[in-house]
Design a protein around this motif. Structure first.
Motif, PDB file in Angstrom:
ATOM      1  N   VAL A 101     -12.306 -21.064  10.157  1.00 36.59           N
ATOM      2  CA  VAL A 101     -12.336 -20.998  11.623  1.00 36.59           C
ATOM      3  C   VAL A 101     -12.890 -22.299  12.194  1.00 36.59           C
ATOM      4  CG1 VAL A 101     -13.477 -19.915  13.591  1.00 36.59           C
ATOM      5  CG2 VAL A 101     -12.422 -18.502  11.847  1.00 36.59           C
ATOM      6  N   GLU A 105     -10.333 -24.590  14.402  1.00 37.11           N
ATOM      7  CA  GLU A 105     -10.552 -24.307  15.826  1.00 37.11           C
ATOM      8  C   GLU A 105     -10.531 -25.623  16.605  1.00 37.11           C
ATOM      9  OE1 GLU A 105     -13.499 -21.822  18.806  1.00 37.11           O
ATOM     10  OE2 GLU A 105     -14.079 -22.121  16.738  1.00 37.11           O
ATOM     11  N   ARG A 116     -12.337 -17.538  17.929  1.00 36.19           N
ATOM     12  CA  ARG A 116     -11.057 -17.073  17.422  1.00 36.19           C
ATOM     13  C   ARG A 116     -11.245 -16.272  16.135  1.00 36.19           C
ATOM     14  NH1 ARG A 116      -9.136 -22.581  18.665  1.00 36.19           N
ATOM     15  NH2 ARG A 116      -8.048 -22.508  20.658  1.00 36.19           N
ATOM     16  N   SER A 118     -10.464 -15.131  12.309  1.00 33.14           N
ATOM     17  CA  SER A 118     -10.115 -15.936  11.141  1.00 33.14           C
ATOM     18  C   SER A 118      -8.613 -15.900  10.900  1.00 33.14           C
ATOM     19  CB  SER A 118     -10.847 -15.414   9.913  1.00 33.14           C
ATOM     20  OG  SER A 118     -10.327 -16.016   8.742  1.00 33.14           O
ATOM     21  N   PRO A 119      -7.984 -17.061  10.743  1.00 32.88           N
ATOM     22  CA  PRO A 119      -6.542 -17.084  10.428  1.00 32.88           C
ATOM     23  C   PRO A 119      -6.242 -16.604   9.024  1.00 32.88           C
ATOM     24  CG  PRO A 119      -7.435 -19.304  10.430  1.00 32.88           C
ATOM     25  CD  PRO A 119      -8.533 -18.413  10.917  1.00 32.88           C
ATOM     26  N   ARG A 122      -4.979 -12.286   9.737  1.00 31.79           N
ATOM     27  CA  ARG A 122      -3.755 -11.743  10.332  1.00 31.79           C
ATOM     28  C   ARG A 122      -2.658 -12.806  10.357  1.00 31.79           C
ATOM     29  NH1 ARG A 122      -4.758  -9.142  16.012  1.00 31.79           N
ATOM     30  NH2 ARG A 122      -5.238 -11.325  16.465  1.00 31.79           N
ATOM     31  N   GLU A 124      -0.369 -13.439  12.568  1.00 31.32           N
ATOM     32  CA  GLU A 124      -0.195 -14.114  13.859  1.00 31.32           C
ATOM     33  C   GLU A 124      -1.259 -15.189  14.085  1.00 31.32           C
ATOM     34  OE1 GLU A 124      -1.715  -9.851  14.870  1.00 31.32           O
ATOM     35  OE2 GLU A 124      -0.544 -10.865  13.306  1.00 31.32           O
ATOM     36  N   ASP A 125      -2.480 -14.944  13.605  1.00 29.97           N
ATOM     37  CA  ASP A 125      -3.532 -15.966  13.738  1.00 29.97           C
ATOM     38  C   ASP A 125      -3.259 -17.144  12.801  1.00 29.97           C
ATOM     39  OD1 ASP A 125      -4.976 -14.468  15.638  1.00 29.97           O
ATOM     40  OD2 ASP A 125      -5.893 -13.276  14.035  1.00 29.97           O
ATOM     41  N   ARG A 126      -2.698 -16.853  11.650  1.00 35.78           N
ATOM     42  CA  ARG A 126      -2.328 -17.912  10.717  1.00 35.78           C
ATOM     43  C   ARG A 126      -1.230 -18.791  11.320  1.00 35.78           C
ATOM     44  NH1 ARG A 126      -2.529 -18.190   4.723  1.00 35.78           N
ATOM     45  NH2 ARG A 126      -3.870 -16.380   4.988  1.00 35.78           N
ATOM     46  N   ARG A 128      -0.636 -19.283  14.508  1.00 32.99           N
ATOM     47  CA  ARG A 128      -1.215 -20.061  15.605  1.00 32.99           C
ATOM     48  C   ARG A 128      -1.958 -21.278  15.064  1.00 32.99           C
ATOM     49  NH1 ARG A 128      -1.003 -22.403  20.330  1.00 32.99           N
ATOM     50  NH2 ARG A 128      -3.000 -22.480  21.438  1.00 32.99           N
TER      51      ARG A 128
END
Length: 360
Positions: A101, A105, A116, A118-119, A122, A124-126, A128
């Motif tokens: 993060v 970030e 945010r 943690s990518p 999920r 979708e976070d990965r 992004r």
């Protein structure tokens, strides 16, 4: 626009000035990546980059999204240590989620984002995180991909990179500046202890003020944001490689960090954002721009200016009043006439003043 740091309930013993070799290394790497931000260090940056082994230069370019335009939180520790090894050891104690993060970030947004997720958790976070890295370049995107796939391996790779920087150039830099940074932090801790937070931050930068009514520090930046140091405190980190930047880290529950440049007497004092905006607005009007052209050639009376521009004297006086209020003109009286003259030095500094605020 400003960044507001809430210190209303911040324990005094949790507000401190300290020096951090990791934060200074982050500032040094930023100078090497963006030397145009630091004209006073251009010669040093050119010599240092020229002397870098090609393999080290390639590795620095690969990871430079961590320090080029936005400083990663990894380089602004809430708990500073005496040497780089101790601070890198603290990296090793972070779990993968916290490390990733902090590493990804990074955004060119002018406001502070909420913490945010943690990518690593999920898809979708990965996605992004990958999109933000890809916007910085192909190598940076590849670096982010490796970080997301194998955080432990990339963390070790990044640590070796910084250790190699210490061997190649930063060790000598740190030995040269550490006494200056220690003296600055010690002086401001004394101000904080004996004269209070207001006096201490006034010594940090004229761009930082203590709003006692609201219990907050206001950092004059082309950026919006609110950071809480209430209950957690705040750490200030001096840097010899930071001017003109004031870097604020929102630690999201930990002590926020403010990295500031140590005083350099040869540098001009920075104007407030409000003053720069007022001056730009003053010269943006087409008629006032024409008046500036005339006044740049020498002093003129209101009557002369009105006649030359086909206007009434009251109309010209209103526009001259705007220029004077912005501090861009001077006046002198001779008998019943008042002569107006452009302040060439202040107008000439407009570009530098704007850039200084944009980079702060």
């Amino acid at each position: 626009m400003s960044v507001v740091i809430d210190v209303s309930d911040a324990p005094l013993d949790r507000i401190s000035f300290a020096m951090s070799p990791l934060a200074e290394l982050g500032a040094v790497l930023h100078v090497l990546a963006e030397p145009s931000h630091h004209p006073g260090l251009l010669e040093w940056a050119t010599e240092t980059r020229t002397a870098l082994p090609p393999e080290l230069a390639d590795r620095l370019y690969e990871a430079d999204m961590l320090w080029r335009s936005t400083r990663s939180d990894l380089f602004l520790p809430s708990i500073a240590a005496a040497d780089l090894k101790e601070e890198l050891d603290a990296w090793d104690r972070l779990d993968d989620d916290a490390f990733v993060v902090a590493a990804v970030e990074i955004s060119c947004a002018t406001s502070f984002a909420h913490p945010r997720p943690s990518p690593l958790r999920r898809p979708e976070d990965r996605r992004r995180a990958r999109e933000l890295a890809a916007a910085r370049g192909l190598r940076q995107a590849a670096f982010a991909d490796r970080l997301l796939e194998d955080p432990h391996r990339v963390r070790a790779w990044l640590r070796r990179l910084l250790e190699d920087c210490e061997q190649a150039f930063f060790g000598e830099v740190w030995q040269r500046v550490r006494a200056q940074l220690a003296a600055d932090a010690r002086h401001k801790n004394e101000l904080l202890k004996h004269r209070g937070l207001g006096q201490a931050v006034a010594a940090v930068s004229p761009a930082i003020t203590l709003d006692t009514a609201r219990g907050c520090l206001v950092v004059d930046k082309l950026q919006d944001g609110r950071v809480t140091g209430s209950g957690t405190g705040l750490v200030f980190l001096p840097t010899a490689f930071g001017w003109p930047h004031l870097v604020v880290r929102d630690a999201h529950g930990d002590r926020p960090v403010l990295q500031y440049p140590v005083a350099l007497p040869e540098l001009p004092s920075a104007l407030s954002l409000a003053t720069v905006q007022r001056r730009l607005e003053a010269v943006a009007h087409p008629l006032r721009l024409r008046l500036c052209r005339t006044l740049a050639r020498g002093p003129h009376s209101t009557t002369e200016l009105a006649d030359a521009n086909g206007l009434t004297a009251p109309e010209v006086s209103r526009h001259l009043g705007v220029l004077k209020k912005a501090g861009l003109t001077r006046t002198r009286r001779e008998g019943r006439y008042v002569f107006h003259e452009l302040d060439i030095e202040r107008v000439g500094r407009l570009g530098a003043d704007l850039l200084g605020n944009a980079l702060r």
